[in-house]
Scaffold this motif. Structure first.
Motif, PDB file in Angstrom:
ATOM      1  N   ASP A   1      -6.274   7.473  11.947  1.00  0.00           N
ATOM      2  CA  ASP A   1      -6.326   6.155  11.310  1.00  0.00           C
ATOM      3  C   ASP A   1      -5.145   5.304  11.760  1.00  0.00           C
ATOM      4  O   ASP A   1      -4.023   5.804  11.903  1.00  0.00           O
ATOM      5  CB  ASP A   1      -6.278   6.284   9.785  1.00  0.00           C
ATOM      6  CG  ASP A   1      -7.614   6.665   9.170  1.00  0.00           C
ATOM      7  OD1 ASP A   1      -8.621   6.685   9.905  1.00  0.00           O
ATOM      8  OD2 ASP A   1      -7.638   6.959   7.951  1.00  0.00           O
TER       9      ASP A   1
ATOM     10  N   ILE B   1      -3.124   1.871  10.624  1.00  0.00           N
ATOM     11  CA  ILE B   1      -2.922   0.906   9.542  1.00  0.00           C
ATOM     12  C   ILE B   1      -2.164  -0.283  10.114  1.00  0.00           C
ATOM     13  O   ILE B   1      -1.034  -0.145  10.593  1.00  0.00           O
ATOM     14  CB  ILE B   1      -2.139   1.547   8.387  1.00  0.00           C
ATOM     15  CG1 ILE B   1      -2.945   2.733   7.832  1.00  0.00           C
ATOM     16  CG2 ILE B   1      -1.858   0.531   7.281  1.00  0.00           C
ATOM     17  CD1 ILE B   1      -2.157   3.615   6.912  1.00  0.00           C
TER      18      ILE B   1
ATOM     19  N   ASP C   1       0.857  -1.183   0.000  1.00  0.00           N
ATOM     20  CA  ASP C   1       0.000   0.000   0.000  1.00  0.00           C
ATOM     21  C   ASP C   1       0.894   1.234   0.000  1.00  0.00           C
ATOM     22  O   ASP C   1       1.836   1.314   0.803  1.00  0.00           O
ATOM     23  CB  ASP C   1      -0.900   0.039   1.240  1.00  0.00           C
ATOM     24  CG  ASP C   1      -1.989  -1.016   1.212  1.00  0.00           C
ATOM     25  OD1 ASP C   1      -2.191  -1.643   0.147  1.00  0.00           O
ATOM     26  OD2 ASP C   1      -2.645  -1.214   2.254  1.00  0.00           O
TER      27      ASP C   1
ATOM     28  N   TYR D   1      -2.983   5.728  -1.226  1.00  0.00           N
ATOM     29  CA  TYR D   1      -3.808   6.382  -0.219  1.00  0.00           C
ATOM     30  C   TYR D   1      -3.291   7.795   0.023  1.00  0.00           C
ATOM     31  O   TYR D   1      -2.080   8.044   0.003  1.00  0.00           O
ATOM     32  CB  TYR D   1      -3.816   5.567   1.078  1.00  0.00           C
ATOM     33  CG  TYR D   1      -4.439   4.201   0.884  1.00  0.00           C
ATOM     34  CD1 TYR D   1      -5.799   3.993   1.112  1.00  0.00           C
ATOM     35  CD2 TYR D   1      -3.672   3.126   0.429  1.00  0.00           C
ATOM     36  CE1 TYR D   1      -6.380   2.749   0.904  1.00  0.00           C
ATOM     37  CE2 TYR D   1      -4.241   1.882   0.216  1.00  0.00           C
ATOM     38  CZ  TYR D   1      -5.593   1.709   0.458  1.00  0.00           C
ATOM     39  OH  TYR D   1      -6.160   0.471   0.237  1.00  0.00           O
TER      40      TYR D   1
END
Length: 260
Positions: A142, A144, A64, A85
């Motif tokens: 957030d 991850i 990612d 992202y």
């Protein structure tokens, strides 16, 4: 360690790599973080050469891409990866083009003061920054999960509206993008930047507990976390002297500087 004609690959630890472009005046770093289940690539460099060639040799895990911010020197190889992202406030720049910077200026900056041979595919006169839709959007707070490794997102605007910092909870590494690095000024002097937001962001990251190392996106690879306290004191000085505004110039402190 892996050798490459354009990129310099440095092992920070067994599961963390810096992928650097020391042949360009900006001395840009991207960072590959490996977890048990997947990997995260923080930024993709200038786009002078293909970063996926390097990441393919470092891991077979799915990657990612986390974008610290949408400037040309951080999204250069975005087109080589499937899952990108970005913070909501920089999404428009990723999709429609970078705000506040002309393509002529971007091409001038990308093509100057290069000290290593570049691939034949690179032509600064036709260079075009990546544009495309992200796979998802990032927000403050957030987390991850890479599998046995957790990254926390901090929204740190100023250099760009959607600039973020990434804190590796497992190792205490703080990846500061273009919010904090040494040797050359951190800048917030373009119309698309905000001196006030930049200073609030510096104060914000100074409060993150248990930071063991700072990894900015330019120049020295790995800074002592004491620079966070210096940054906090610098903001206090700038605020006291009414310097947090466009046009006040470059302000130098112990270990870093800012340009408004």
């Amino acid at each position: 360690m892996l050798k490459d004609p354009w990129f310099t690959i440095e092992k920070i630890d067994q599961k963390t790599f810096a992928i650097s472009e020391y042949g360009h005046w900006e001395k840009v770093h991207a960072f590959l973080l490996l977890g048990e289940e997947k990997a995260v690539l923080i930024d993709t460099g200038l786009g002078i050469d293909h970063m996926k060639r390097v990441t393919d040799q470092l891991t077979e895990k799915p990657i990612d891409v986390i974008t610290t911010h949408v400037h040309a020197d951080h999204i250069g190889s975005h087109g080589e990866f499937e899952r990108i992202y970005v913070h909501q406030d920089d999404k428009d720049w990723l999709v429609n083009g970078i705000g506040g910077l002309s393509i002529a200026q971007i091409r001038k900056d990308i093509g100057r003061d290069i000290t290593k041979p570049t691939p034949v595919s690179f032509d600064p006169k036709t260079y075009q920054p990546f544009q495309g839709e992200p796979a998802g959007l990032l927000e403050e707070g957030d987390v991850i999960d890479l599998g046995n490794r957790a990254l926390t997102i901090y929204h740190t605007p100023g250099h760009s509206p959607g600039h973020i910092n990434i804190f590796d909870q497992t190792n205490g590494y703080l990846f500061t993008g273009d919010l904090l690095y040494d040797q050359t000024p951190v800048y917030a002097h373009y119309p698309s930047t905000s001196p006030a937001d930049l200073c609030r962001s510096l104060e914000k990251i100074a409060e993150i507990p248990s930071v063991t190392k700072i990894y900015g996106s330019h120049n020295t690879l790995g800074l002592d976390p004491k620079i966070l306290m210096e940054a906090k004191q610098a903001v206090q000085y700038l605020r006291k002297n009414d310097l947090i505004r466009f046009g006040t110039g470059t302000h130098e402190f112990d270990g870093f500087s800012v340009h408004f």
